[in-house]
Design a protein around this motif. Structure first.
Motif, PDB file in Angstrom:
ATOM      1  N   SER A  72       0.862  -1.192   0.120  1.00  0.00           N
ATOM      2  CA  SER A  72      -0.027  -0.044   0.092  1.00  0.00           C
ATOM      3  C   SER A  72       0.830   1.145   0.094  1.00  0.00           C
ATOM      4  O   SER A  72       2.020   1.146   0.423  1.00  0.00           O
ATOM      5  N   THR A  73       0.252   2.359  -0.273  1.00  0.00           N
ATOM      6  CA  THR A  73       0.926   3.540  -0.615  1.00  0.00           C
ATOM      7  C   THR A  73       1.428   3.917   0.798  1.00  0.00           C
ATOM      8  O   THR A  73       0.890   3.814   1.761  1.00  0.00           O
ATOM      9  N   GLY A  74       2.742   4.618   0.986  1.00  0.00           N
ATOM     10  CA  GLY A  74       3.033   5.038   2.124  1.00  0.00           C
ATOM     11  C   GLY A  74       3.927   3.931   2.726  1.00  0.00           C
ATOM     12  O   GLY A  74       4.331   3.919   4.146  1.00  0.00           O
ATOM     13  N   GLY A  75       3.949   2.778   2.388  1.00  0.00           N
ATOM     14  CA  GLY A  75       4.751   1.676   2.962  1.00  0.00           C
ATOM     15  C   GLY A  75       6.270   1.670   2.700  1.00  0.00           C
ATOM     16  O   GLY A  75       6.652   1.033   3.768  1.00  0.00           O
ATOM     17  N   GLY A  76       6.872   2.333   2.063  1.00  0.00           N
ATOM     18  CA  GLY A  76       8.334   2.367   2.188  1.00  0.00           C
ATOM     19  C   GLY A  76       8.682   2.210   0.696  1.00  0.00           C
ATOM     20  O   GLY A  76      10.075   2.076   1.001  1.00  0.00           O
ATOM     21  N   LYS A  77       8.324   1.997  -0.218  1.00  0.00           N
ATOM     22  CA  LYS A  77       8.693   1.339  -1.573  1.00  0.00           C
ATOM     23  C   LYS A  77       9.487   2.429  -2.143  1.00  0.00           C
ATOM     24  O   LYS A  77      10.888   2.244  -2.403  1.00  0.00           O
ATOM     25  N   THR A  78       9.298   3.714  -2.281  1.00  0.00           N
ATOM     26  CA  THR A  78      10.064   4.668  -2.914  1.00  0.00           C
ATOM     27  C   THR A  78      11.313   4.863  -2.091  1.00  0.00           C
ATOM     28  O   THR A  78      12.392   5.081  -2.505  1.00  0.00           O
TER      29      THR A  78
END
Ligand SMILES: Nc1ncnc2c1ncn2[C@@H]1O[C@H](COP(=O)(O)OP(=O)(O)O)[C@@H](O)[C@H]1O
Ligand SMILES: Nc1ncnc2c1ncn2[C@@H]1O[C@H](COP(=O)(O)OP(=O)(O)O)[C@@H](O)[C@H]1O
Ligand SMILES: [Mg+2]
Ligand SMILES: [Mg+2]
Lengths: 609, 605
Positions: A385-391
């Protein structure tokens, strides 16, 4: 600008020897110019005072003495000196001006070069407008101080000194009256200047807010229009400009009061001279020419005083500017090459994350204890999910940021032992928010490899499916993209930044939601090409669409900065965990409808003509 | 103090446009022209006081030094000196005060006007104009105009009056002497005008390069991630060095002109003065004028020559202001997009039925982007747009709030042409979630309430945030809703920004909703959350959805498939699936994965 921190702060003009020394250091390479303009201005200044003395001689020796020969001599001397002075004026205006431009140039370049070394963390906490103001306004002020400031104050001091000497020569008692008034003049001048300075400080504070407002309103104009905020924004802005007017008016008002006050004080001195000369008329010690000379000295003394007071006030500002410039230059990049950093020639190889922790400014861990080994040539997909830390993981791998704890190894080396250039020039990353530079499409793609030939550029564009729409444009590859790429659609921007990364032939390939706004057909069309690219290089793909991630060798589900699940598509599905939930929801949702595909169309309340 | 009413738009600055820039600058002062005239007159009185000082000096020398015919005590003469200086100071002060009032007031109005003007200029203008360039014009050029009013124009008035007053005084002393003393005036004026032209050109070139330099810098700073990602620091440094060096060169050119002008005008003025001294002294020796007269003359002539020298400098400096005038008025001349044009306003609110009839559109000539668009959608229904990148989807929806006006054809909203509605009204009724949302450097709460012109209670804000599935994220920040969003919202991840933008639009409660690929950066799970929240929201509102995932749009009442600006297919999900076409192709690609998934699932279990 967001926080108070970035408001135009003024250092209250404390004299920091260190800053002075560094300003002097700036001038050292150009010392010949400095000496040159100082000599010129000293000549000009002495001559200014001497002209008054010559005028006195015209009166006393020529007119009162009725000596035409003497008059002629004096006037010839006067004429020659006018030419000498004009030559000196040329000398100092040219030298001080060119020197000023040169210092500006040097400062801007130093700042810019340093900015290129600073890390992303610096940029994410420092507003662009603030940095711009350092490079444009502050350099201006410092250069102004070391050139015109130095010049004006030298002129002023020399002028006062020579005037005083001539006055002493003419009549030392009267000269003492004038000398007694000087400190009073200076005192009043400085007092005024401080008041005025305070107002200007306010003006500048408001001014930087006004600039920020312009900036934001122009860059966000789409939102402003869409939300109909125009009136409210104008009202807010009007408060700022009205504060600006008030502060500016007060400053100007004080400045307007300044000169007359000084004039009146000096007029008292003049009155004293008149009174003295009238009282001593009988004794014959004080000539008419002397009276004239004293009056001229007294009235023209105001200019140097005014100049010196102005330079003094501006010096405080300029010192504050210099301090800000130096503080920027002194900011050590949080990420830089260690001494003896090596370039292994290639970064193909295993990538390992070892017990890695990371947080941004606020110490809330974004990545927690990440352990991961990526094989050479492997394709890894990150989902979650967004904000998970992928970027964030991508940022770390590109070494935009470094781990706070633990380490990252590339090809067996701790990557902080490698040079930044070695890593970043070999990673091709397509960022989540595509950014293009103003210029043509060709220039933007070529940014990936500056010396790329036209064929290479077109090949890269074809590979990512951008060629088709580019050929549609009137100027094809020479079509302008506009500031930040505004003249293109978002998907087009993404494809061009993809082409840019492809062209760079990276050893590690990273795509962070690189095709999120690209349509399915184009995506499918370029699938093969992309697979070919990923074939022989380590690749990391972040995406939400199943189509993009399914074929990865390994898929990691990132939740709250940790690897929640790991495995290939089939393995993860078997697990019936997060991944299963994430992607079968979409499937189940669709299947319900899929059964109804051929049901009769019951809706008739719309039509297309 | 200046009345603040004058600060706001009490007149359209377009009226100040004039081919003659000085006339333009005069008109720009409207409302302050009396003040300014007064300020100039005060300069005249101040000049007269100064002249009186020298006349007094002449009297003093003749009657106290050379003869003892003075009837007043010496102290009275000395006191008069001080008194004249006092008067002179007082008038100077009055003048400065009124000039400052004019300058600050005029410039405040100009700033406000520019700000408002820029936010009313159409998208087509902003798309092709650099932000850095606009800001430079609004700040540094406006400041040049402020200096013009505050120092330069009044300086010229001062010089003219000093000249006139002192010249009259000189004439009274001796006509011949007076005439001889102004021979150089036309020479200085001609030289100044010659240099004025040169400096104008050089200065314009310099300012242009300055703008290029700021733009280069800004481009570099805003693209810093890309620069780093490709390790292009050296390239960037070379590029900047190039512009920087060019600015240095142009600066040098400008300076060379200045450094020639100063000594030339100094020499002319110096020799003029010398000639005056010579003739005056000869006349004094021959007894044609008194020694006192000579002294007065020597004092006064300085006040004719100095200003003259200053005049040259001012004229040259004024060229900066005139260049700035052009640069600022280039913006002002642009035509605003009228917000209130079109007066139709449905009495009982908007329904939201929309019909496109043969609509064509192009951004610039020769490059048509939309061709013959036709469709009709009933109020409260959902239209979905699907199509290849750059096919014109965003362009199409941007026509609705009249960001751009279609080139031909008709768009009917509730049966009336779109152009009958005012833009302000349309935009208040239409909510857009942009593809690349822009957040302001304010708190999250202020960002969410940005579009509503009223005080919104926190509960309402939270409710909107919850619907956009971003409430929990916001609460996880230490400062909650008060968290500042950095420049362009860097501290939020892409999906978080999109959801804040959704909340912002929801709070606005629009009749027509446009979702432009607004969930592209959101994972499927979050998207499902948003979708269910939206479902109730879309109920009863006409909605446009642009998306690439079939499952995001399959429930739409009408699906338009676009390709190169044409609608190539339209219908519902079910009807489109029966056609052989692009929609079916897309569906197949997307479901192939799902079918495989299904197989894998069944084989797994
Ligand atoms: N520059 C930054 N400064 C502070 N916090 C940040 C920054 N960038 C991202 N974050 C925070 O870190 C978390 C992870 O963000 P990100 O890695 O962008 O997520 P993802 O790419 O998985 O959507 C988010 O909560 C985000 O708010
Ligand atoms: N402001 C603009 N000025 C000129 N051309 C534009 C502008 N915005 C988009 N275009 C062009 O119009 C076409 C359609 O773009 P757009 O509507 O954004 O596509 P999409 O369907 O991807 O949303 C593209 O070729 C794009 O390059
Ligand atoms: Mg991300
Ligand atoms: Mg689009």
């Amino acid at each position: 600008m967001p926080a108070d921190f970035y408001e135009e702060e003024d250092f209250q003009g404390q004299f920091k020897g260190n800053v002075f020394k560094r300003i002097l250091d700036l001038m050292r390479p150009h010392w010949r110019w400095v000496v040159g303009f100082l000599i010129c201005v000293i000549i000009v200044s002495i001559l200014d005072a001497y002209f008054t003395y010559l005028s006195k001689q015209i009166v006393d020796e020529g007119i009162v003495g009725k000596d035409i020969n003497a008059l002629q001599n004096i006037l010839v001397k006067y004429g020659i000196l006018i030419v000498v002075q004009a030559a000196s004026v040329f000398g100092f205006v040219y030298m001080v001006g060119v020197l000023g431009e040169r210092v500006r140039y040097d400062l801007r370049q130093t700042l810019f070069n340093h900015l290129q070394r600073l890390s992303l963390s610096y940029y994410s906490r420092t507003p662009v407008g603030w940095i711009m103001s350092r490079v444009t306004n502050d350099t201006e002020r410092v250069a102004e101080l070391v050139t015109w400031g130095v010049l004006d104050s030298t002129w002023g001091v020399i002028n006062i000194l020579t005037s005083v000497i001539f006055m002493l020569v003419i009549d030392w008692r009267l000269a003492l009256i004038v000398i007694a008034i000087l400190p009073v003049l200076f005192y009043v001048a400085v007092l005024f200047r401080q008041r005025i300075l305070e107002q200007f400080r306010k003006v500048r504070k408001v001014n930087s807010k006004i600039t920020a407002s312009y900036n934001e309103n122009i860059s966000g104009v789409r939102v402003v229009k869409a939300l109909g905020r125009e009136d409210e924004n104008l009202r807010e802005f009007g408060e700022q400009t009205s504060a600006m007017r008030k502060a500016g008016y007060r400053a100007a008002w004080l400045s307007a009061l300044f000169l007359p006050s000084v004039q009146i004080i000096s007029a008292v001195g003049l009155g004293g001279i008149i009174w003295y000369s009238g009282a001593t008329v009988g004794s014959g010690t004080f000539s008419i020419g002397s009276l004239q000379a004293f009056i001229t000295y007294m009235t023209s003394m105001l200019w140097p005083i005014q100049d010196i007071a102005r330079v003094f006030a501006e010096m405080q500002r300029a010192l504050a500017s210099a301090e800000r410039i130096f503080s920027l230059v002194d900011t050590t990049p949080e990420i830089q090459d260690k001494p003896g950093a090596i370039d292994p020639g290639t970064i193909r190889g295993e990538i390992q994350f070892e017990h890695m922790y990371f947080w941004y400014e606020d110490e809330l861990p974004v990545i927690k204890d990440l352990n991961l080994t990526i094989q050479r040539g492997e394709t890894v997909a990150l989902v979650g999910s967004t904000g998970g830390g992928k970027t964030t993981i991508v940022n770390l791998l590109c070494r935009f940021y470094e781990p706070k704890r633990g380490r990252i190894l590339i090809g067996g080396h701790d990557y902080t032992d490698l040079s930044l250039q070695a890593i970043q020039s070999r990673i091709g990353v397509v960022l989540q928010t595509p950014h293009l530079f103003s210029g043509t499409i060709r220039e933007n793609i070529a940014y990936g490899r500056l010396k790329a030939s036209m064929e290479d550029i077109e090949a890269a564009a074809k590979l990512v499916g951008a060629d088709r729409f580019i050929q549609h444009f009137e100027h094809a590859y020479d079509e302008q993209v506009g500031e930040g790429g505004v003249l293109l659609s978002v998907g087009q921007k993404q494809l061009i930044s993809l082409a840019r990364a492809v062209l760079s032939k990276p050893e590690i390939f990273i795509m962070d939601e690189a095709t999120s706004s690209v349509d399915t057909l184009t995506e499918a069309m370029i699938q093969q090409g992309m697979e070919a690219i990923m074939q022989d290089r380590t690749s990391i793909i972040i995406a939400h669409r199943l189509s993009t991630i399914k074929s990865a060798h390994r898929i990691l589900v990132i939740e709250n900065g940790q690897i929640a699940e790991m495995g290939n598509h089939a393995e993860l599905l078997k697990l019936k965990g997060k991944y299963y939930n994430l992607y079968t929801r979409q499937f189940r949702f669709e299947r319900e409808d899929a059964y109804n595909i051929f049901k009769e169309d019951s809706q008739t309340n719309f039509s297309a003509e | 103090m200046v009345q603040s009413k004058k600060g706001t738009a009490d007149f359209d600055l377009k009226e100040a446009i004039s081919p003659n820039r000085l006339v333009g600058l005069w008109r720009l002062m409207r409302g302050y022209q009396l003040d300014y005239t007064f300020a100039t007159l005060m300069q005249g009185l101040s000049a007269a006081s100064k002249t009186a000082t020298y006349l007094l000096l002449s009297y003093f020398v003749d009657n106290y030094f050379l003869a003892s015919t003075g009837t007043y005590p010496v102290w009275a003469i000395a006191a008069s000196f001080v008194a004249f200086a006092g008067l002179q100071g007082y008038f100077t002060f009055l003048s400065g005060k009124h000039a400052a009032k004019t300058a600050e007031g005029t410039v405040e109005r100009l700033r406000n006007y520019l700000f408002d003007h820029l936010q009313h200029l159409p998208f087509s203008y902003h798309a092709v104009t650099d932000t850095g360039e606009l800001i430079q014009r609004c700040t540094s050029d406006v400041d040049a105009l402020r200096r013009f009013y505050n120092d330069q124009a009044i300086g010229i008035g001062r010089i003219a009056l000093l000249f006139v007053v002192n010249f009259i005084a000189l004439l009274r002393i001796n006509t011949r002497l007076a005439l001889v003393s102004v021979i150089a005036v036309p020479i200085v004026v001609i030289t100044s005008i010659y240099f004025f032209k040169k400096v104008s050109k050089a200065y314009e070139a310099y300012q242009e390069q300055d703008a290029i330099l700021s733009t280069t810098l800004q481009e570099n700073l805003s693209g810093v991630r890309v620069v780093k990602a490709f390790a292009r620091q050296t390239h960037e440094i070379e590029k900047f060095e190039h512009t920087n060096w060019e600015k240095f060169k142009r600066g040098k050119q400008l300076l060379t002109i200045h450094s020639l002008f100063w000594p030339i005008s100094d020499t002319i003025c110096g020799f003029q003065m010398l000639a005056g001294f010579l003739i005056g002294a000869m006349m004094a020796i021959r007894g044609e004028i008194t020694v006192g007269n000579y002294l007065a003359y020597a004092g006064l002539v300085v006040w004719i020559i100095y200003p003259l020298r200053g005049l040259g400098r001012l004229i040259v400096e004024m060229s900066n202001a005139l260049v700035s005038y052009d640069r600022v008025f280039k913006i002002i001349k642009e035509v605003r997009e009228p917000l209130d044009e079109g007066n139709y306003r449905p009495a009982e609110g908007l329904h939201g039925e929309i019909v496109f009839k043969h609509v064509n559109f192009e951004y610039s000539q020769h490059e048509p982007v939309l061709h013959d668009i036709n469709f009709k959608i009933d109020a409260g229904k959902v239209v979905a747009l699907l199509g290849s990148t750059g096919s014109g989807k965003t362009t199409l929806v941007n026509l609705l709030p009249r960001f751009y006006d279609y080139t031909s054809g008709e768009v009917l909203l509730d049966g009336f042409d779109l152009k009958c509605y005012s833009r302000r009204y349309l935009r208040s009724q239409i909510g857009i979630v942009e593809q690349e949302p822009f957040l302001f450097s304010r708190s999250i709460r202020e960002n969410i309430t940005y579009g509503v012109g009223r005080n919104v209670p926190l509960e309402e804000v939270e409710q909107a945030a919850k619907m956009a599935a971003v409430h929990d994220v916001i609460l996880s920040f230490p400062e909650g809703y008060r968290t500042l969003v950095g420049e362009r919202g860097v501290t939020l991840s892409g999906g978080q920004k999109q959801r804040v933008a959704i909340a912002r639009t929801l709070l606005k409660n629009p009749r027509i909703l446009i979702l432009d690929d607004s969930t592209s950066s959101v994972d499927t799970e979050t998207e499902a959350q948003i979708r269910s929240a939206m479902q109730s929201l879309m109920h009863d509102r006409t909605t446009f959805i642009i998306a690439h995932r079939i499952q995001s749009i399959m429930n739409a009442d009408l699906i338009l498939v676009m390709e190169d600006g044409h609608i190539i297919q339209h219908g519902t999900h079910t009807s489109l699936l029966r056609e052989d076409g692009v929609y079916r192709q897309i569906y197949d690609i997307q479901t192939r994965i799902d079918t495989e998934l299904e197989e894998e699932l069944s084989s797994a279990s």
